[in-house]
Enzyme design. Sequence first.
Site, PDB file in Angstrom:
ATOM      1  N   ASP A  45     -10.148  -9.636   2.260  1.00 15.88           N
ATOM      2  CA  ASP A  45     -10.728 -10.911   1.858  1.00 15.88           C
ATOM      3  C   ASP A  45     -10.497 -11.913   2.981  1.00 15.88           C
ATOM      4  OD1 ASP A  45      -8.184 -12.117   1.590  1.00 15.88           O
ATOM      5  OD2 ASP A  45      -8.173 -12.030  -0.588  1.00 15.88           O
ATOM      6  N   ARG A  53       0.835  -1.207   0.000  1.00 16.22           N
ATOM      7  CA  ARG A  53       0.000   0.000   0.000  1.00 16.22           C
ATOM      8  C   ARG A  53       0.872   1.260   0.000  1.00 16.22           C
ATOM      9  NH1 ARG A  53      -3.124   2.638   4.596  1.00 16.22           N
ATOM     10  NH2 ARG A  53      -4.676   3.942   3.565  1.00 16.22           N
ATOM     11  N   GLY A 106       5.414   9.951  -8.814  1.00 14.53           N
ATOM     12  CA  GLY A 106       6.226   8.838  -9.263  1.00 14.53           C
ATOM     13  C   GLY A 106       6.812   8.126  -8.049  1.00 14.53           C
ATOM     14  N   HIS A 165      -5.577  -5.763  -3.017  1.00 10.88           N
ATOM     15  CA  HIS A 165      -6.477  -5.754  -1.864  1.00 10.88           C
ATOM     16  C   HIS A 165      -6.667  -7.145  -1.271  1.00 10.88           C
ATOM     17  CE1 HIS A 165      -8.599  -1.716  -3.057  1.00 10.88           C
ATOM     18  NE2 HIS A 165      -7.379  -1.548  -2.603  1.00 10.88           N
ATOM     19  N   THR A 166      -6.088  -8.150  -1.928  1.00 16.09           N
ATOM     20  CA  THR A 166      -6.117  -9.486  -1.337  1.00 16.09           C
ATOM     21  C   THR A 166      -5.366  -9.514  -0.013  1.00 16.09           C
ATOM     22  OG1 THR A 166      -5.680 -11.837  -1.765  1.00 16.09           O
ATOM     23  CG2 THR A 166      -4.038 -10.271  -2.543  1.00 16.09           C
ATOM     24  N   ASP A 196       9.220   7.958  -6.059  1.00 12.32           N
ATOM     25  CA  ASP A 196      10.411   8.722  -5.671  1.00 12.32           C
ATOM     26  C   ASP A 196      10.654   8.730  -4.169  1.00 12.32           C
ATOM     27  OD1 ASP A 196       8.317  10.298  -4.841  1.00 12.32           O
ATOM     28  OD2 ASP A 196       9.106  12.174  -5.676  1.00 12.32           O
ATOM     29  N   THR A 242      -8.513 -14.427   3.181  1.00 16.77           N
ATOM     30  CA  THR A 242      -7.134 -14.922   3.334  1.00 16.77           C
ATOM     31  C   THR A 242      -6.191 -13.726   3.281  1.00 16.77           C
ATOM     32  OG1 THR A 242      -6.995 -15.299   0.936  1.00 16.77           O
ATOM     33  CG2 THR A 242      -7.658 -17.170   2.304  1.00 16.77           C
ATOM     34  N   ASN A 299      -3.085   8.775   4.189  1.00  7.94           N
ATOM     35  CA  ASN A 299      -1.874   8.056   4.579  1.00  7.94           C
ATOM     36  C   ASN A 299      -1.677   7.912   6.079  1.00  7.94           C
ATOM     37  OD1 ASN A 299      -1.171   7.698   1.914  1.00  7.94           O
ATOM     38  ND2 ASN A 299       0.225   9.447   1.836  1.00  7.94           N
TER      39      ASN A 299
END
Length: 313
Positions: A238, A59, A69, A185-186, A71, A240, A91
């Site tokens: 999810d 993330r 970018g 997002h798994t 960076d 798992t 964040n």
Amino acid sequence: MAFLVSLVSAFLILQILSPTDALSTNYYDHTCPQLEATVTAAVKKALVNDNSVPAALLRMHFHDCFIRGCDGSVLLNSTRGNTAEKDGPPNISLHAFYVIDNAKKAVEALCPGVVLCGHLGSSCSRCCLSGPTWNVPKGRLDGRISMASDTRQLPAPIFNISQLQQSFSQRGLSMEDLVALSGGHTLGFAHCSSFQNRIHNFSPTADVDPSLSPSFASNLRNVCPLHNTVKNAGSTMDTTSTIFDNVYFKMLPQGQSIFTSDQALLTTPQTKALVTKFASSQQEFNNAFIQSMIKMSSLTGGQEIRLDCKVVR
């Protein structure tokens, strides 16, 4: 006028966030040959005590690349005169910065002033995954600018498919990249505030988003009541959540998506077909995810090589 402003903004983003021919997978082969082993060791050490590290680093890397970018600007600390990206609203829940810092310290001991913080973010997010692996493009420079206000550019969990497509296309990323990267997002966890719009006061005629499975929505409402006061309450993305797999895609057609932006992947024929494709084949998902991560990790925009990832030189 609004269209012109939007067009100019998109052009400027593409100018800043564009892949560069200077990147190379063997960029550090001679200047820091032990780089990958050192980064892997730092990540594995962190994983011993915290199984949320893979999701956190993935993330963090995504949030870094989508601003100026890849960076390393998300790694910079706020100063007296500036609130940095890491303290911007989207964040606040980012964590595991210490993994990057520890990797940087170890690398600096071996190869002083050579390895970029932005690269460490890419490498750490790659080697922390239990599934696919790839050669990370290397050679981008670290950024000197980090502003909390820029985090408004990040795609939000409440975005619809048009908003998502615009956000990704401005960075040279396709609809397939959008679906493949959403598969990240798994891993991980979502706080109640990120999806409360779907389970409380959804619309004037429905309290809950009707696209949600009733039993799934009921479970979410139990964890996240309307006037939730539990700071860290939420749901895994999810079933798992510590394994990199395609369960996320399997859950979407079952009405078990967490974010509005997850459900949005089912609202166009192209993205829905990709969800079906990735749900039916782990290998297809892995292959697409690898290509999209390489593409995203090639976005550049920095100016220096930081010695400490938290501060500019």
